[in-house]
Design a protein around this motif. Structure first.
Motif, PDB file in Angstrom:
ATOM      1  N   GLY A 185     107.007  76.456 158.778  1.00  0.00           N
ATOM      2  CA  GLY A 185     107.825  76.475 157.570  1.00  0.00           C
ATOM      3  C   GLY A 185     109.278  76.657 157.939  1.00  0.00           C
ATOM      4  N   LYS A 211     100.245  68.987 159.522  1.00  0.00           N
ATOM      5  CA  LYS A 211     101.523  69.406 160.095  1.00  0.00           C
ATOM      6  C   LYS A 211     101.597  69.182 161.610  1.00  0.00           C
ATOM      7  N   GLY A 335     105.032  75.509 149.299  1.00  0.00           N
ATOM      8  CA  GLY A 335     105.264  74.896 150.607  1.00  0.00           C
ATOM      9  C   GLY A 335     105.811  73.488 150.506  1.00  0.00           C
ATOM     10  N   ARG A 338     110.648  70.595 153.362  1.00  0.00           N
ATOM     11  CA  ARG A 338     110.656  70.354 154.810  1.00  0.00           C
ATOM     12  C   ARG A 338     112.088  70.461 155.317  1.00  0.00           C
ATOM     13  N   TYR A 339     112.552  71.644 155.825  1.00  0.00           N
ATOM     14  CA  TYR A 339     111.786  72.870 155.862  1.00  0.00           C
ATOM     15  C   TYR A 339     112.578  74.008 155.238  1.00  0.00           C
TER      16      TYR A 339
END
Length: 351
Positions: A185, A211, A335, A338-339
């Protein structure tokens, strides 16, 4: 006093909204900064929503600040009007305790002053952060920004960058070591970049197979899917160091098992609820260590900025106007970034 525009939370259950307030007039040792960009940290969200039960309202978050010097006091020697500078998580400390004397202001024994949600040294007023068009900071806590391009992507280095750099440096990560980074993250993606630049072999540890490819793009040479029992078993005892960036409670024992004898796992994610306690046998049978690390001191933060400039490291970002900050918080919880979100403070002009 200096009139300032920003965005603030007025309670933990209300969205951030426009907020006018005043900064102090710069004193002899102060630097006045026009804020260009401010990164959005998970700590901002925790504080704005009072998830750590310590928020001073109204709260103006933001401690990943890049800006241009607008004025300096007559005792300021390090900075001049027009300089591009940064401000991180700390804007003051006692400057005389053992930790401050060692350049470790983040561990000030009298309590450092946070860029937001902090009491000024010797005073009771609340500090307001970087979701604003300006800030006034003592010169000792202002940083030189050596990058000349992509300044917006430099902003997250002032928290996420130093949070990952400091433990990697302290535990002497470098060539010949195999380092695991847990989570990809805002913190983890910089942890991968920095550990690789230090010369380590980097392994991404993630719950998400999706990921893995991005981890490799950022510099990871391998990946472990932590929900795959076979992969975790195959990787037991293979890592010298683990940087754990996850800010949600999870089982630490499975990760500790990945360490070699005398390996260390350092926690830098700050969950709103505690992790389950690790089993002592995970530690004693291989003389493993479980540690924590908090941002970094001013000298080390400057060192990190210089290191990142030398190695071409900046954050992967998505730029937003300040008017989208509440939506960004919701996306961050999912979430869906990015990022790192970075606020373009020019968007405050219309407020």
């Amino acid at each position: 006093m200096i009139k300032t525009r920003g965005y603030a939370a007025h309670s933990g259950d209300q969205p951030l909204q426009p907020f006018n307030f005043e900064r102090r007039t710069p004193g002899p040792g102060d630097v006045q900064i026009d804020i260009l960009y401010c990164g959005v940290c998970h700590s901002d969200l925790h504080t704005a929503r009072n998830e750590w039960n310590n928020t001073l309202f109204p709260s103006v978050p933001g401690h990943e600040i890049v800006g241009r010097v607008a004025a300096v006091g007559n005792a300021v020697e390090k900075f001049a009007v027009g300089d591009i500078v940064g401000v991180g998580c700390i804007i003051d400390s006692c400057q005389h305790c053992g930790s401050c004397a060692e350049g470790l202001e983040q561990y000030c024994e009298n309590g450092f002053v946070g860029t937001y949600n902090g009491h000024s040294m010797g005073g009771g007023e609340n500090t307001y952060g970087g979701y604003a068009n300006n800030i006034v900071v003592r010169q000792e806590f202002v940083l030189k920004v050596p990058h000349t391009e992509n300044l917006a992507a430099v902003a997250p280095l002032l928290c996420a960058g130093i949070t990952t750099y400091s433990p990697l440096r302290h535990w002497k990560v470098g060539p010949g070591q195999k380092v695991g980074v847990v989570g990809l993250g805002g913190l983890g993606h910089l942890g991968v970049k920095i550990a690789r630049a230090m010369g380590a072999e980097v392994v991404l540890i993630t719950t998400s197979p999706a990921k893995v490819a991005d981890g490799q793009r950022l510099g990871a040479e391998g990946a472990i899917i932590s929900t795959d029992a076979e992969q975790m078993a195959a990787a037991r005892g293979s890592l010298d160091f683990i940087l754990n960036t996850v800010a949600a409670p999870h089982n630490l024992d499975a990760l500790l098992a990945l360490l070699k004898r005398d390996g260390t796992m350092t926690l830098v994610g700050a969950p709103s609820e505690p992790h389950p306690s690790p089993d002592v046998f995970s530690l004693i049978f291989k003389r493993r260590s479980l540690a924590g690390s908090l941002i970094g001191g001013i000298q080390e933060t400057q060192e990190m900025l210089d290191f990142c400039a030398e190695h071409g490291i900046v954050s992967d970002i998505e730029m937003i106007p300040i008017q989208q900050i509440n939506e960004a918080y919701e996306r961050m919880l999912k979430g869906d970034v990015r990022y790192r979100f970075v606020i373009d403070m020019d968007s405050l002009q219309g407020e």
